[in-house]
Design a protein around this motif. Structure first.
Motif, PDB file in Angstrom:
ATOM      1  N   ARG A   1      71.042  45.547  23.374  1.00 13.66           N
ATOM      2  CA  ARG A   1      69.713  45.348  23.972  1.00 13.66           C
ATOM      3  C   ARG A   1      69.429  43.864  24.220  1.00 13.66           C
ATOM      4  NH1 ARG A   1      68.432  50.174  20.905  1.00 13.66           N
ATOM      5  NH2 ARG A   1      67.656  51.718  22.385  1.00 13.66           N
TER       6      ARG A   1
ATOM      7  N   ARG B   1      76.527  51.521  33.773  1.00 11.53           N
ATOM      8  CA  ARG B   1      75.924  51.564  32.439  1.00 11.53           C
ATOM      9  C   ARG B   1      74.537  50.942  32.517  1.00 11.53           C
ATOM     10  NH1 ARG B   1      79.869  52.583  28.015  1.00 11.53           N
ATOM     11  NH2 ARG B   1      81.961  52.304  28.867  1.00 11.53           N
TER      12      ARG B   1
ATOM     13  N   ILE C   1      71.060  50.055  29.918  1.00  9.00           N
ATOM     14  CA  ILE C   1      70.460  50.001  28.585  1.00  9.00           C
ATOM     15  C   ILE C   1      68.977  49.719  28.745  1.00  9.00           C
ATOM     16  CG2 ILE C   1      72.449  49.413  27.140  1.00  9.00           C
ATOM     17  CD1 ILE C   1      71.869  46.484  27.617  1.00  9.00           C
TER      18      ILE C   1
ATOM     19  N   GLY D   1      64.549  53.799  24.055  1.00 10.71           N
ATOM     20  CA  GLY D   1      65.167  55.008  24.584  1.00 10.71           C
ATOM     21  C   GLY D   1      66.661  54.865  24.778  1.00 10.71           C
ATOM     22  N   GLN D   2      67.232  55.949  25.245  1.00 12.53           N
ATOM     23  CA  GLN D   2      68.671  56.025  25.437  1.00 12.53           C
ATOM     24  C   GLN D   2      69.115  55.321  26.708  1.00 12.53           C
ATOM     25  OE1 GLN D   2      70.972  57.240  23.496  1.00 12.53           O
ATOM     26  NE2 GLN D   2      69.663  58.166  21.949  1.00 12.53           N
ATOM     27  N   GLY D   3      70.315  54.832  26.675  1.00 13.24           N
ATOM     28  CA  GLY D   3      70.924  54.259  27.867  1.00 13.24           C
ATOM     29  C   GLY D   3      71.666  55.342  28.638  1.00 13.24           C
ATOM     30  N   ASN D   4      72.206  54.983  29.780  1.00 13.48           N
ATOM     31  CA  ASN D   4      73.004  55.889  30.595  1.00 13.48           C
ATOM     32  C   ASN D   4      74.380  55.280  30.790  1.00 13.48           C
ATOM     33  OD1 ASN D   4      70.839  57.668  30.993  1.00 13.48           O
ATOM     34  ND2 ASN D   4      70.090  56.456  32.703  1.00 13.48           N
TER      35      ASN D   4
ATOM     36  N   GLY E   1      78.274  59.724  29.111  1.00 14.76           N
ATOM     37  CA  GLY E   1      78.151  59.454  27.683  1.00 14.76           C
ATOM     38  C   GLY E   1      78.921  58.205  27.311  1.00 14.76           C
ATOM     39  N   GLN E   2      78.343  57.423  26.435  1.00 10.34           N
ATOM     40  CA  GLN E   2      78.930  56.125  26.097  1.00 10.34           C
ATOM     41  C   GLN E   2      80.357  56.248  25.585  1.00 10.34           C
ATOM     42  OE1 GLN E   2      76.611  53.746  23.400  1.00 10.34           O
ATOM     43  NE2 GLN E   2      77.999  52.017  23.542  1.00 10.34           N
TER      44      GLN E   2
END
Length: 142
Positions: free
Chosen positions: A61, A88, A90, A94-97, A118-119
């Motif tokens: 982050r 990607r 961030i 919340g969640q990243g993609n 998914g990471q």
């Protein structure tokens, strides 16, 4: 691996969308004054491929530009005859993609139907495609 295009938005020094197109380049030099974002370009490539950078392995982050709540990096690259696009994102909260797509260079389109998401899954697939994990990439490329 041959990088074709890098698109940054809200990533480190690049608050606004910035595009680096290397498709017709045979030799690339990254030059500029201190603080102009040279290291951010290399960090963005590592982040796109592996979801982390040498400087920010855990707290990704911190890669988000201070004026933004979201950072997104898209890297289109070729290995042998196959092109790929990894994206990607961030967020502060919340969640990243994370997604990897086969990329058709003729049409300029990613094959959304063949996405890896998914990471962990994206990182594992990139590692397989490149034949390098993050540590080997950091030592031999960065």
């Amino acid at each position: 691996m041959r990088p074709l295009e890098l698109v940054l938005n809200g990533f480190r020094s690049y608050a606004d969308e910035t595009r680096f197109d290397w498709r017709d380049r045979h030799l690339i030099g990254v030059v500029g004054p201190i603080g102009s974002g040279k290291s951010s370009i290399l960090d963005a490539i590592a982040f796109a491929l592996f979801g982390r950078t040498p400087s920010f392995e855990r707290d990704t982050r911190a890669l988000i530009n201070q004026r933004r709540t979201l950072a997104q990096v898209s890297l289109t690259f070729r290995v042998d005859a196959q092109a790929w696009q990894v994206v990607r994102a961030i967020r502060q909260t919340g969640q990243g993609n994370h997604a990897l797509y086969p990329f058709d260079e003729a049409t300029g389109e990613a094959n959304q139907g063949a996405a890896v998401t998914g990471q962990r899954a994206v990182t594992e697939r990139v590692t397989h495609i490149l034949g390098l994990d993050f540590d080997a990439f950091r030592r031999s490329v960065l």
